[in-house]
Design an enzyme around this catalytic site. Structure first.
Site, PDB file in Angstrom:
ATOM      1  N   PHE A 114       0.794  -1.224   0.000  1.00 37.13           N
ATOM      2  CA  PHE A 114       0.000   0.000   0.000  1.00 37.13           C
ATOM      3  C   PHE A 114       0.834   1.285   0.000  1.00 37.13           C
ATOM      4  O   PHE A 114       0.337   2.332  -0.420  1.00 37.13           O
ATOM      5  CB  PHE A 114      -0.972  -0.006   1.178  1.00 37.13           C
ATOM      6  CG  PHE A 114      -2.110  -0.960   0.985  1.00 37.13           C
ATOM      7  CD1 PHE A 114      -3.199  -0.620   0.191  1.00 37.13           C
ATOM      8  CD2 PHE A 114      -2.086  -2.225   1.554  1.00 37.13           C
ATOM      9  CE1 PHE A 114      -4.246  -1.505  -0.023  1.00 37.13           C
ATOM     10  CE2 PHE A 114      -3.129  -3.117   1.358  1.00 37.13           C
ATOM     11  CZ  PHE A 114      -4.209  -2.763   0.564  1.00 37.13           C
ATOM     12  N   GLU A 115       2.067   1.210   0.445  1.00 33.19           N
ATOM     13  CA  GLU A 115       2.914   2.397   0.392  1.00 33.19           C
ATOM     14  C   GLU A 115       3.436   2.635  -1.011  1.00 33.19           C
ATOM     15  O   GLU A 115       3.583   3.771  -1.453  1.00 33.19           O
ATOM     16  CB  GLU A 115       4.082   2.271   1.375  1.00 33.19           C
ATOM     17  CG  GLU A 115       3.686   2.340   2.838  1.00 33.19           C
ATOM     18  CD  GLU A 115       3.128   3.696   3.235  1.00 33.19           C
ATOM     19  OE1 GLU A 115       3.466   4.716   2.585  1.00 33.19           O
ATOM     20  OE2 GLU A 115       2.326   3.732   4.194  1.00 33.19           O
TER      21      GLU A 115
END
Length: 261
Positions: A114-115
């Protein structure tokens, strides 16, 4: 010879009195566990009336209204509810925290997903300079990262692993009445990594966990509240919170907080 025997007997009697003075009586048959909670493995069993010594005390699973646990001289933990200390408060020092400083592979994979990968320092969606997998630059050009730019995915992952302890330290300092397994710990670390330590510390999620509510219920109800950025619901945050809940509610026999296995 008789004098030596008498001296030995006196010394033994004095040591017994000292143990009785420093020890506390178990009021019922009691399991002594590997950590401060009913989910931890049973190490030994104390019989009713056993006199035990307490080396330190720490918060743990709520047992009939008492969240205090005693670490015995045998190195295992018992619920203070079943020990006649004469008070429901601390009678000795607080045990040093032994939570997991690192998180498991599932947690690392969730954060990296997700980063997203950034090879060179550049502003993220909020305008803050970041690099790697969500590392926020602390100095000009991210000089503190100690890796050559552009980063590879391997060095970016190393940087993330180096960053994780500051987020688990935040979790360890604001939680005090909950037992978490390694999946739950990893999911919350991902959440703190995303929202920041200050927001986590003041959150209703942490307050509810500390009040003794069911961790799975709290996570399912509280994590979805953190889907906003700039006052708008972001699809990426909706997916991230869902992934964190899925990881949080995935069973694991390995403990992470307050004692690491």
């Amino acid at each position: 010879m008789k004098l030596a025997t008498l001296a030995t007997a006196i010394a033994f009697a004095l040591s017994s009195l000292t143990l009785a003075a420093n020890g506390y009586t178990v009021k019922d048959s009691l399991h002594c566990r590997s950590g401060p909670g009913t989910g931890y493995a049973i190490i030994k069993i104390y019989k009713k009336g056993t006199n035990i010594s307490i080396s330190c005390q720490t918060p743990g699973t709520n047992v009939l209204g008492d969240t205090l646990w005693d670490k015995t001289s045998d190195g295992c933990y018992v619920s203070d509810y079943y020990v006649l200390t004469g008070t429901s408060s601390y009678v000795t020092r607080k045990c040093p925290s032994k939570y997991c400083v690192e998180i498991n592979q599932r947690g690392i994979d969730l954060i990296t997903e997700f980063e997203g990968f950034v090879a060179n320092p550049s502003p993220d969606a909020t305008g803050l300079p970041t690099v790697g997998y969500g590392h926020q630059c602390q100095t000009k050009g991210c000089g503190e990262a100690k890796y050559k730019f552009p980063l590879t995915k391997a060095t970016a992952r190393e940087l993330l692993v180096n960053d994780i302890p500051s987020y688990t330290k935040c979790l360890g300092s604001c939680l005090n009445n909950v037992s978490l397994n390694q999946n739950q710990w990893a999911a919350l670390t991902s959440w703190v990594f995303n929202v920041g330590c200050g927001s986590a510390e003041s959150s209703s999620l942490v307050k509810r966990l500390n009040s003794g509510e069911s961790p799975n219920t709290v996570a399912a109800q509280e994590l979805p509240k953190w889907q906003l950025a700039g006052g708008k619901v972001l699809p990426g945050l909706v997916r991230r919170r869902a992934a964190e809940i899925k990881l949080f509610t995935t069973a694991s026999s390995k403990k992470a907080y307050p004692a690491c296995q």
